[in-house]
Write a protein that holds these residues in place. Structure first.
Motif, PDB file in Angstrom:
ATOM      1  N   ALA A   1       4.314   8.141  -9.993  1.00 61.86           N
ATOM      2  CA  ALA A   1       5.648   7.536  -9.981  1.00 61.86           C
ATOM      3  C   ALA A   1       5.585   6.024  -9.823  1.00 61.86           C
ATOM      4  CB  ALA A   1       6.460   8.146  -8.848  1.00 61.86           C
TER       5      ALA A   1
ATOM      6  N   THR B   1       4.745   4.319  -7.086  1.00 66.29           N
ATOM      7  CA  THR B   1       5.225   3.856  -5.774  1.00 66.29           C
ATOM      8  C   THR B   1       4.101   3.335  -4.891  1.00 66.29           C
ATOM      9  OG1 THR B   1       5.016   6.014  -4.683  1.00 66.29           O
ATOM     10  CG2 THR B   1       7.103   5.560  -5.806  1.00 66.29           C
TER      11      THR B   1
ATOM     12  N   GLY C   1      -2.243   0.268  -6.545  1.00 71.28           N
ATOM     13  CA  GLY C   1      -3.174   1.232  -7.123  1.00 71.28           C
ATOM     14  C   GLY C   1      -2.865   1.584  -8.568  1.00 71.28           C
TER      15      GLY C   1
ATOM     16  N   SER D   1       0.626  18.189 -11.755  1.00 71.77           N
ATOM     17  CA  SER D   1       0.449  17.113 -10.776  1.00 71.77           C
ATOM     18  C   SER D   1       1.537  16.057 -10.805  1.00 71.77           C
ATOM     19  CB  SER D   1      -0.921  16.471 -10.964  1.00 71.77           C
ATOM     20  OG  SER D   1      -0.979  15.809 -12.212  1.00 71.77           O
TER      21      SER D   1
ATOM     22  N   SER E   1       7.274   8.633   3.233  1.00 68.85           N
ATOM     23  CA  SER E   1       8.681   8.211   3.175  1.00 68.85           C
ATOM     24  C   SER E   1       9.163   8.096   1.741  1.00 68.85           C
ATOM     25  CB  SER E   1       8.869   6.862   3.864  1.00 68.85           C
ATOM     26  OG  SER E   1       8.385   6.911   5.169  1.00 68.85           O
ATOM     27  N   SER E   2       8.245   7.977   0.801  1.00 67.16           N
ATOM     28  CA  SER E   2       8.595   7.866  -0.612  1.00 67.16           C
ATOM     29  C   SER E   2       8.706   9.233  -1.272  1.00 67.16           C
ATOM     30  CB  SER E   2       7.507   7.064  -1.320  1.00 67.16           C
ATOM     31  OG  SER E   2       6.233   7.629  -1.038  1.00 67.16           O
TER      32      SER E   2
ATOM     33  N   ASN F   1      -0.143  11.390  -4.373  1.00 62.58           N
ATOM     34  CA  ASN F   1      -0.483  11.775  -3.011  1.00 62.58           C
ATOM     35  C   ASN F   1      -1.956  12.164  -2.903  1.00 62.58           C
ATOM     36  OD1 ASN F   1       2.627  13.541  -2.076  1.00 62.58           O
ATOM     37  ND2 ASN F   1       2.219  11.406  -2.534  1.00 62.58           N
TER      38      ASN F   1
ATOM     39  N   MET G   1      -4.136   9.049  -3.253  1.00 61.06           N
ATOM     40  CA  MET G   1      -4.074   8.143  -2.102  1.00 61.06           C
ATOM     41  C   MET G   1      -4.301   8.858  -0.769  1.00 61.06           C
ATOM     42  SD  MET G   1      -3.919   5.398  -3.425  1.00 61.06           S
ATOM     43  CE  MET G   1      -3.215   3.997  -4.248  1.00 61.06           C
TER      44      MET G   1
ATOM     45  N   GLY H   1       0.009  10.273   3.701  1.00 62.22           N
ATOM     46  CA  GLY H   1       0.428  10.906   4.946  1.00 62.22           C
ATOM     47  C   GLY H   1       1.916  10.717   5.131  1.00 62.22           C
TER      48      GLY H   1
ATOM     49  N   GLY I   1     -11.464  10.739 -11.860  1.00 65.53           N
ATOM     50  CA  GLY I   1     -10.954  11.702 -12.828  1.00 65.53           C
ATOM     51  C   GLY I   1      -9.438  11.713 -12.769  1.00 65.53           C
TER      52      GLY I   1
ATOM     53  N   VAL J   1      -6.131  14.011 -12.299  1.00 64.31           N
ATOM     54  CA  VAL J   1      -5.720  15.300 -11.759  1.00 64.31           C
ATOM     55  C   VAL J   1      -4.514  15.814 -12.540  1.00 64.31           C
ATOM     56  CG1 VAL J   1      -4.827  16.464  -9.709  1.00 64.31           C
ATOM     57  CG2 VAL J   1      -6.558  14.674  -9.475  1.00 64.31           C
TER      58      VAL J   1
ATOM     59  N   GLU K   1      -3.038   5.117   5.056  1.00 64.45           N
ATOM     60  CA  GLU K   1      -2.397   6.039   4.115  1.00 64.45           C
ATOM     61  C   GLU K   1      -2.039   5.418   2.775  1.00 64.45           C
ATOM     62  OE1 GLU K   1       1.015   7.515   6.316  1.00 64.45           O
ATOM     63  OE2 GLU K   1       2.157   5.701   5.964  1.00 64.45           O
ATOM     64  N   HIS K   2      -1.949   4.110   2.666  1.00 64.93           N
ATOM     65  CA  HIS K   2      -1.527   3.543   1.380  1.00 64.93           C
ATOM     66  C   HIS K   2      -2.667   3.357   0.390  1.00 64.93           C
ATOM     67  CE1 HIS K   2       2.198   1.687   3.544  1.00 64.93           C
ATOM     68  NE2 HIS K   2       2.248   2.992   3.440  1.00 64.93           N
TER      69      HIS K   2
ATOM     70  N   ASN L   1      -9.330   3.408 -13.874  1.00 68.99           N
ATOM     71  CA  ASN L   1      -8.655   2.500 -12.932  1.00 68.99           C
ATOM     72  C   ASN L   1      -9.545   1.352 -12.463  1.00 68.99           C
ATOM     73  OD1 ASN L   1      -6.357   1.682 -11.669  1.00 68.99           O
ATOM     74  ND2 ASN L   1      -6.436   3.182 -10.003  1.00 68.99           N
TER      75      ASN L   1
HETATM   76  C1  FAD Z   1       9.409   3.009   0.107  1.00 69.47           C
HETATM   77  C2  FAD Z   1       8.012   3.556   0.137  1.00 69.47           C
HETATM   78  C3  FAD Z   1       7.625   4.310   1.224  1.00 69.47           C
HETATM   79  C4  FAD Z   1       6.318   4.818   1.263  1.00 69.47           C
HETATM   80  N1  FAD Z   1       5.951   5.593   2.340  1.00 69.47           N
HETATM   81  C5  FAD Z   1       4.722   6.114   2.389  1.00 69.47           C
HETATM   82  C6  FAD Z   1       4.327   6.934   3.494  1.00 69.47           C
HETATM   83  O1  FAD Z   1       5.092   7.192   4.416  1.00 69.47           O
HETATM   84  N2  FAD Z   1       3.063   7.437   3.505  1.00 69.47           N
HETATM   85  C7  FAD Z   1       2.203   7.174   2.477  1.00 69.47           C
HETATM   86  O2  FAD Z   1       1.083   7.664   2.543  1.00 69.47           O
HETATM   87  N3  FAD Z   1       2.541   6.412   1.427  1.00 69.47           N
HETATM   88  C8  FAD Z   1       3.781   5.873   1.353  1.00 69.47           C
HETATM   89  N4  FAD Z   1       4.126   5.085   0.275  1.00 69.47           N
HETATM   90  C9  FAD Z   1       3.116   4.791  -0.770  1.00 69.47           C
HETATM   91  C10 FAD Z   1       3.170   5.698  -2.019  1.00 69.47           C
HETATM   92  O3  FAD Z   1       4.400   6.347  -2.132  1.00 69.47           O
HETATM   93  C11 FAD Z   1       2.051   6.733  -1.979  1.00 69.47           C
HETATM   94  O4  FAD Z   1       0.821   6.068  -2.090  1.00 69.47           O
HETATM   95  C12 FAD Z   1       2.164   7.778  -3.102  1.00 69.47           C
HETATM   96  O5  FAD Z   1       1.187   8.779  -2.909  1.00 69.47           O
HETATM   97  C13 FAD Z   1       2.003   7.241  -4.500  1.00 69.47           C
HETATM   98  O6  FAD Z   1       2.392   8.245  -5.419  1.00 69.47           O
HETATM   99  P1  FAD Z   1       2.816   7.887  -6.901  1.00 69.47           P
HETATM  100  O7  FAD Z   1       3.126   9.151  -7.617  1.00 69.47           O
HETATM  101  O8  FAD Z   1       3.905   6.879  -6.895  1.00 69.47           O
HETATM  102  O9  FAD Z   1       1.483   7.270  -7.459  1.00 69.47           O
HETATM  103  P2  FAD Z   1       1.241   5.927  -8.253  1.00 69.47           P
HETATM  104  O10 FAD Z   1       1.761   4.776  -7.482  1.00 69.47           O
HETATM  105  O11 FAD Z   1       1.711   6.097  -9.639  1.00 69.47           O
HETATM  106  O12 FAD Z   1      -0.342   5.899  -8.242  1.00 69.47           O
HETATM  107  C14 FAD Z   1      -1.054   5.787  -7.039  1.00 69.47           C
HETATM  108  C15 FAD Z   1      -2.528   5.957  -7.310  1.00 69.47           C
HETATM  109  O13 FAD Z   1      -2.779   7.266  -7.773  1.00 69.47           O
HETATM  110  C16 FAD Z   1      -3.501   7.239  -8.988  1.00 69.47           C
HETATM  111  N5  FAD Z   1      -3.053   8.371  -9.781  1.00 69.47           N
HETATM  112  C17 FAD Z   1      -1.799   8.639 -10.187  1.00 69.47           C
HETATM  113  N6  FAD Z   1      -1.765   9.777 -10.889  1.00 69.47           N
HETATM  114  C18 FAD Z   1      -3.026  10.254 -10.928  1.00 69.47           C
HETATM  115  C19 FAD Z   1      -3.635  11.391 -11.520  1.00 69.47           C
HETATM  116  N7  FAD Z   1      -2.942  12.279 -12.205  1.00 69.47           N
HETATM  117  N8  FAD Z   1      -4.966  11.555 -11.363  1.00 69.47           N
HETATM  118  C20 FAD Z   1      -5.687  10.660 -10.682  1.00 69.47           C
HETATM  119  N9  FAD Z   1      -5.170   9.566 -10.105  1.00 69.47           N
HETATM  120  C21 FAD Z   1      -3.847   9.367 -10.226  1.00 69.47           C
HETATM  121  C22 FAD Z   1      -3.162   5.913  -9.601  1.00 69.47           C
HETATM  122  O14 FAD Z   1      -4.147   5.508 -10.508  1.00 69.47           O
HETATM  123  C23 FAD Z   1      -3.083   5.029  -8.379  1.00 69.47           C
HETATM  124  O15 FAD Z   1      -4.367   4.632  -7.995  1.00 69.47           O
HETATM  125  C24 FAD Z   1       5.413   4.555   0.215  1.00 69.47           C
HETATM  126  C25 FAD Z   1       5.826   3.796  -0.886  1.00 69.47           C
HETATM  127  C26 FAD Z   1       7.106   3.305  -0.929  1.00 69.47           C
HETATM  128  C27 FAD Z   1       7.494   2.478  -2.125  1.00 69.47           C
END
Ligand code: FAD
Ligand code: FAD
Lengths: 392, 487
Positions: B85, B87, B92, B124, B147-148, B157, B160, B163, B216, B218, B427-428, B464
């Motif tokens: 997404a 986020t 990352g 995924s 929180s996201s 998730n 990263m 948590g 890889g 997922v 966690e980030h 990446n």
């Molecule tokens: C308002 C806000 C609050 C947040 N709160 C928290 C919190 O409480 N705890 C927390 O841990 N994080 C938090 N985050 C951070 C973020 O939401 C997490 O890191 C989340 O897991 C990212 O998911 P995403 O789908 O947006 O991944 P993306 O941002 O799209 O990608 C994140 C990473 O995952 C990799 N990735 C994505 N898809 C795949 C795939 N299919 N296979 C392999 N790698 C992949 C990407 O290359 C990148 O390195 C927050 C972010 C925001 C904006």
């Protein structure tokens, strides 16, 4: 046969580097209680962690403890108990099963990812491992993770190395997250259930909000009645309340009897240590399948003439089978696989363990990744060669 | 703007048309995004001060398509950035100009739910909250709750090891995943684990979770689902002094009580969140704790009574026990909106380090000193039970000099975390944001073991790139190892 017993990380690294330079593999041991584990390792020299001992960090309020790899597990368990804490994963004591007499060590527990019945809600050893210091097969001293519970800095080598059975690295220090000891425990028993009904009952209980901390089913063998067991832990009033609620939930399976502390503790220790299949010398298997597939696997084990019991709501089956050429390896790997799981031969004579798959070989693409991983840690195959898979 | 990006490779850019044609042959129609204004939607993630428009974006719908895309990129030597997404707070998912962004957001179906085994298999790209939503009617949920969670995907998730507030009791992503379907850069589809509690061989799930898209892509995840507790109730405490809050947390845990969540906010964070959420937070305290317990009514009463007693022993000034679902929602709304609410007040960077909780008062004082030293302001919110700090360093985005100062302050804070025995990220993730700080925590030998694994699984470093490892991190080519794995 040379035996190395390093007492510092630097000595350990030097020994492994030497072994690599001369291409002479090492058999790695903790307490040296390993008679019968994995595939027998063929190595001219062995390396024991017995002199790498001592608790290096304990912060009860932060729920962490770290110890050098050769520290007897018992010492860690006692130290924690003095402050009302424990290792959440209830590491099994395998001495009954193997008939050995040594001291299980912290490093051995980490390397074999040794876990017990609390796993269903508190996880396996790997889930509690938050940091490792280790020497890889190149003789390099490396750290990963640390002493804090949440850490996502870089690749998580701690989990990768948990359960690697000394084939990727020799650990010299392990850091665990710990949990409070429960104030009280009780065990609920239903008697006389078939495997299928028992697993249904356990699934219902584990899917309830009453959080059983362990679940097991002991089928009827030798004329004893089958017993289905659930453990509840917590403070007093909580146990009374949850016992009552579970009795209501499980009414259709039969009457619940409650065992108090005195009986409950030893009973779960027996489950943890696989005591129900330990007697004698028959081959022992540990089969991991999804809970709902458990009863069908049990039926097939019975047909093979096995004695078995279920840990973790049927997710794990321990079975002793009649000794035969291959310890029923072909049949048991096949039935585990058919149920979407896998099987490990935990006890059998050396000759058998050399000739069959002790661990289920993963599918080809997965095996390729495993080989790449092995090569990145131990490119010359110095550590416990062939211990998990032939030729690896 | 202190983080460097690698120069785009001219040889790759020159092949753009051929690569697009190749991708279109795999994913027909709108699944391949080439127009500049549409590609812009993928130029950054939640670390918005950095952005690069990717060469092309592809949105596959099946694992087989992902496999074909990766084969193509591997053959042509094109970098690939997997994206959920977007986020990520660590940058990352920020691409580079010569990269294919592989977005999995369209792969968002539930494949199988098994209440008896308490597992669920999903594609995924499903959001974290949708997983819980799918099983809520039976009283089940998926535990890790960033929180996201409304937006972020399970893929993100997993990448990263995310948590959330309730991880104190339920663990992080790594503790709640049973199986993965993964595609390697060679396009090989690998299934790891499944419905059983463990899988044979090395713990590759442990390796993949938290690997930030380095090893890889997922495409499917088997998660554990858990039964919701009968009830949950927070209590809110206000203290005149940071130390009192810290000692309260230590004594609760020392007494053998593990609440499901212990969240901490400082004066600045309380003011910002209260102005936004009207949660009834006390404004005249230095530190606030939100502590949540679970269970039946009687169990919660009993546990809260013990917790309140411990807080009283540390001169707690304000005690507010939630009396209703509405009050509970308000208390959590304030906390969960901390990032959004701060964003209304100022631009900020959200840092994410972890410390041993015993060092808390000293670290908070240190953060204050560091941030003031740069002439900036900070609000602190964090997961106090496990020492996971989130200092929000505020600055003015229209003042480039101030942004650089904020970045430096953030780096100094993370150095402090490592110095006291903690780590750079709880966690980030590392992403691009903390890449250049990795040597604060790891020696070159430590890093080398990690990059060897990267080289073994992704020999051309196409997955990446320029994330997680410093650009000059020690590397060895995979082929330099004598016992090179027989494929
Ligand atoms: C308002 C806000 C609050 C947040 N709160 C928290 C919190 O409480 N705890 C927390 O841990 N994080 C938090 N985050 C951070 C973020 O939401 C997490 O890191 C989340 O897991 C990212 O998911 P995403 O789908 O947006 O991944 P993306 O941002 O799209 O990608 C994140 C990473 O995952 C990799 N990735 C994505 N898809 C795949 C795939 N299919 N296979 C392999 N790698 C992949 C990407 O290359 C990148 O390195 C927050 C972010 C925001 C904006
Ligand atoms: C196939 C198999 C399955 C098993 N399943 C279970 C189970 O499900 N539950 C259970 O509770 N127990 C299980 N065990 C038993 C478990 O291995 C022992 O309980 C534990 O290892 C005892 O510790 P020890 O110090 O005696 O280790 P040892 O017996 O000395 O060594 C155990 C293993 O760990 C390695 N090792 C030891 N120290 C180190 C170190 N410092 N660094 C790296 N590697 C090291 C050894 O090479 C060996 O592979 C299993 C064993 C095997 C082989």
């Amino acid at each position: 046969m040379t035996l190395h017993t390093p007492s510092t990380a630097a000595e350990l690294a030097a020994i492994v580097a030497d072994a690599r330079a001369t291409r002479s593999p090492l058999a790695i041991s903790g307490g040296g209680t390993r008679a019968g584990l994995g595939r027998p390792v063929q190595a001219a020299a062995s390396l024991s962690t017995t002199k790498l001992t001592g608790i290096t960090l304990y912060e009860p309020a932060e729920l962490v403890i770290a110890a050098r790899a050769g520290t007897p597990l018992a010492q860690v368990v006692e130290t924690l108990a003095q402050r009302g804490q424990r290792l959440p994963f209830e590491p099994m004591d395998h001495r009954g099963l193997f008939g050995t007499a040594g001291e299980p060590t912290v490093g051995g527990v980490a390397a074999a990812n040794v876990s017990g019945p609390a796993r269903i809600n508190l996880g396996a050893a790997r889930d509690s491992m938050i940091g490792l210091k280790f020497v890889n097969g190149r003789g390099e001293d490396i750290k990963t993770g640390g002493r804090v519970m949440k850490n996502v800095t870089g690749l998580d080598l701690t989990k990768t190395l948990a359960g690697s059975h000394g084939t990727l690295a020799v650990f010299h220090e392990v850091c665990f997250k710990v949990s409070p000891l429960a104030e009280r425990e009780a065990t609920l028993v239903i008697e006389g259930l078939s495997d299928a009904l028992a697993i249904e009952a356990l699934s219902a209980a584990l899917g309830s909000p009453f959080e059983p901390t362990a679940a097991a089913h002991l089928p009827a063998f030798d004329g004893a009645r089958a017993r289905t067991l659930l453990r509840i832990e917590g403070f007093g009033p909580m146990i009374t309340y949850r016992t009552g609620e579970l009795a209501k939930l499980l009414k259709r399976f039969g009457a619940l009897e409650t065992l108090g502390e005195a009986e409950s503790g030893p009973l779960w220790q027996a489950v943890r240590d696989a005591a129900f299949v330990a007697a004698g010398t028959d081959p022992v298997w540990r089969i991991s399948v999804a809970p709902s597939k458990g009863a069908a696997v049990g039926t097939k084990l019975a047909a093979l003439g096995g004695r078995y019991f279920y840990d973790w709501g049927g997710g794990l089956i321990w079975a002793a089978v009649p000794a035969s050429g291959d310890a029923s390896a072909a049949a048991i790997h096949a039935l585990a696989k058919a149920a979407g799981g896998h099987a490990t031969l935990v006890r059998a004579p050396d000759a058998v363990r050399l000739s069959v798959d002790v661990f289920d070989p993963p599918a080809a693409p997965l095996m390729t990744l495993q080989r790449k991983l092995k090569a990145s840690f131990d490119p010359d195959g110095i550590l416990n060669p062939g211990h998990m898979y032939a030729g690896l | 703007m202190t983080i460097a990006f690698p120069e785009p490779q001219a040889a790759v850019l020159a092949k753009r048309d051929a690569i697009i044609a190749g991708l279109q042959a795999i994913v027909p129609g709108e699944g391949v995004i080439t127009a500049l204004d549409e590609r812009r939607a993928f130029e950054t993630d939640a670390l918005t001060s950095y952005r690069r428009v990717p060469m092309v974006v592809v949105l596959p719908e099946t694992t087989e398509q992902v496999s074909a895309i990766l084969k193509l990129c591997n053959r042509e030597g094109v970098p690939v950035v997997a994206r959920g997404a977007g986020t990520s707070l660590a940058g990352g998912a920020i691409p580079q100009e010569d990269a294919v962004v592989l977005g999995i957001a369209k792969m968002n179906r539930v494949l199988e739910t098994n209440f008896a085994d308490r597992t669920m298999r999903v594609q995924s790209g499903i959001t974290n909250l949708a997983i819980s939503g799918e099983v809520a009617h039976e009283g089940f949920f998926y535990a890790p709750d960033p929180s996201s969670q409304l937006a972020c995907t399970i893929a993100g998730n997993v990448a990263m090891n995310s948590g959330g507030a309730h991880c104190l009791k339920y663990g992080v992503t790594a503790n709640n995943i049973l199986g993965l379907k993964l595609v390697t850069i060679e396009g090989e589809i690998v299934e790891i684990g499944g419905a059983a509690l463990d899988s044979p061989g090395y713990d590759l799930i442990g390796l993949m979770v938290g690997s930030e898209g380095q090893l890889g892509v997922v495409t499917e995840v088997t998660v554990r689902i858990l039964r919701q507790a009968e009830g949950a109730r927070p209590v809110l405490f206000g203290f005149d002094e940071i130390g009192q809050a810290g000692r309260t947390v230590a004594d609760i845990i020392g007494a053998g009580i593990i609440p499901v969540a212990i969240e901490y906010m400082d004066r600045e964070a309380i003011a910002i969140c209260e102005a936004f959420a009207h949660a009834g937070y006390p404004l005249d305290v230095e530190a606030m704790l939100i502590i949540e317990v679970e269970g039946s009514e009687a169990e919660m009463e009993a546990m809260l009574a013990r917790i309140v007693e411990i807080a009283r022993a540390h001169q707690v000034k304000v005690i507010k026990e939630s009396k209703s679902a509405i009050e509970t929602a308000a208390i959590w709304k304030g906390r969960k909106s901390a990032f959004g609410a701060t964003g209304r007040v100022a631009d900020y960077i959200c840092m994410d380090g972890t410390i041993p909780t015993g060092r808390l008062p000293e670290v908070l004082a240190g953060i204050d000193r560091i941030v003031k030293g740069y002439g900036l302001r900070v609000a602190n919110v964090f997961h106090a039970g496990d020492g996971n700090l989130h200092p929000l360093v505020m600055f003015n985005v229209n003042d480039p000099a101030e942004q650089v100062k904020a970045e430096h302050a953030g780096e100094d804070i993370l150095r402090l975390c490592v110095e006291v025995g903690g780590c750079l990220t709880g966690e980030h993730g590392v992403g691009i944001e903390k890449r250049d700080l990795m040597r604060e925590q790891f020696s070159d030998t430590d890093l080398l073991q990690q990059t060897r694994i990267k080289s073994a699984l992704d020999p051309q470093w196409l997955l990446n790139p320029a994330k997680v490892f410093p650009l000059d991190a020690p590397k060895e080519a995979a082929s330099s190892t004598p016992a090179k794995a027989a494929a």
